[in-house]
Design an enzyme around this catalytic site. Structure first.
Site, PDB file in Angstrom:
ATOM      1  N   LEU A 101       5.989  88.241  45.550  1.00 54.56           N
ATOM      2  CA  LEU A 101       5.013  89.054  44.279  1.00 54.56           C
ATOM      3  C   LEU A 101       3.832  88.315  44.278  1.00 54.56           C
ATOM      4  CD1 LEU A 101       7.515  89.530  41.399  1.00 54.56           C
ATOM      5  CD2 LEU A 101       6.622  91.116  42.895  1.00 54.56           C
ATOM      6  N   ASP A 102       2.513  88.831  44.480  1.00 59.19           N
ATOM      7  CA  ASP A 102       1.378  88.074  44.425  1.00 59.19           C
ATOM      8  C   ASP A 102       1.005  87.221  43.148  1.00 59.19           C
ATOM      9  OD1 ASP A 102      -0.185  89.709  42.547  1.00 59.19           O
ATOM     10  OD2 ASP A 102       0.048  91.337  44.234  1.00 59.19           O
ATOM     11  N   ARG A 103       0.013  86.391  42.972  1.00 56.36           N
ATOM     12  CA  ARG A 103      -0.142  85.704  41.630  1.00 56.36           C
ATOM     13  C   ARG A 103      -0.422  86.453  40.774  1.00 56.36           C
ATOM     14  NH1 ARG A 103      -2.577  80.323  41.547  1.00 56.36           N
ATOM     15  NH2 ARG A 103      -3.018  80.256  43.873  1.00 56.36           N
ATOM     16  N   ASP A 104      -0.823  87.725  40.521  1.00 54.46           N
ATOM     17  CA  ASP A 104      -1.382  88.517  39.467  1.00 54.46           C
ATOM     18  C   ASP A 104      -0.173  89.439  39.264  1.00 54.46           C
ATOM     19  OD1 ASP A 104      -3.633  87.026  39.263  1.00 54.46           O
ATOM     20  OD2 ASP A 104      -4.580  88.478  40.913  1.00 54.46           O
TER      21      ASP A 104
END
Length: 235
Positions: A101-104
């Site tokens: 899952l990306d940072r955002d």
């Protein structure tokens, strides 16, 4: 497997460090009897400093990933492994994230040290559904559900269309999306292809497994029946 190797493989220390734990009498059985490095005992009967050992290999964890944390072992900012006990970085076999899952992006993130299980979950051939909720910068235009379900949507710089995806409209700017593949920034790029932009994004389920009441930043080990939920249809 000798106990000294078993405990070292769980990340509690090097074999030399674990050997000292035995010499200091810190490793006991459930009855408080001191154990020795070459003893053989069922995993569940071993205590270290009076506490049960971490689960053996075959471990599956679920984490409610908060925003601003990276799915990486090394990064300039916070990484998901910072939310686990430090020894979990040292386990053998290694504990890896199941996809990213990306940072955002917040929400449900799995970890496992079982390579075959990891591949089974992330492989597009398995068709394990991943469920996301997103809020959008603009109102839906009305054609998105049909487009996403068509299996013809081609993302920028790619040559293979996306697999069909299911879109549920919760509000004009609030949606739930079910995917069976996990391409780079897929949800964001899908809406970008329609001229919209994702403002917030969270994964809420993998298969039939949800976070339940697990707070952001918290994790827990999954039981076998919960792992089986990963391969069931989403709620």
């Amino acid at each position: 497997m000798k106990l000294v190797r078993l405990i070292a493989n769980l990340g509690y220390g090097s074999r030399k460090e674990v050997a000292w734990m035995f010499r200091e009498g810190r490793v006991t059985d459930l009855d408080g009897e001191v154990l020795y490095a070459d003893d053989k005992l069922p995993h569940e009967r071993i205590l270290l400093d009076g506490e049960p050992l971490d689960p053996p290999p075959g471990l599956v964890l679920v984490l409610n990933k908060p925003l601003g944390v990276t799915c990486s072992r090394k990064d300039q900012g916070r990484v998901v492994y910072d939310l686990l006990p430090p020894r979990y970085r040292l386990r053998e076999p290694a504990l890896s994230t199941v996809g990213r899952l990306d940072r955002d992006t917040a929400g449900l993130l799995l970890f496992t040290d079982d390579g075959a299980l990891l591949h089974r979950i992330i492989s597009p051939r398995t068709h394990v559904p991943k469920v996301y909720e997103a809020t959008l910068a603009e109102d839906l235009r009305g054609h998105e559900a049909e487009l996403f379900a068509s299996g013809t949507l081609l993302l920028e710089s790619e040559t293979t269309p996306l697999a069909p995806a299911q879109l549920e409209v919760l509000a004009p700017r609030h949606v739930r999306l079910v995917l069976t593949e996990g391409r780079y920034h897929q949800v964001r790029r899908m809406f970008a292809a329609t001229g919209n932009r994702v403002e917030t994004l969270a994964r809420i389920a993998v298969g039939d497994l949800t976070l339940g009441d697990l707070p952001p930043g918290q994790w827990r080990a999954l039981a076998a029946d919960e792992v089986a939920q990963i391969f069931a249809a989403p709620l």
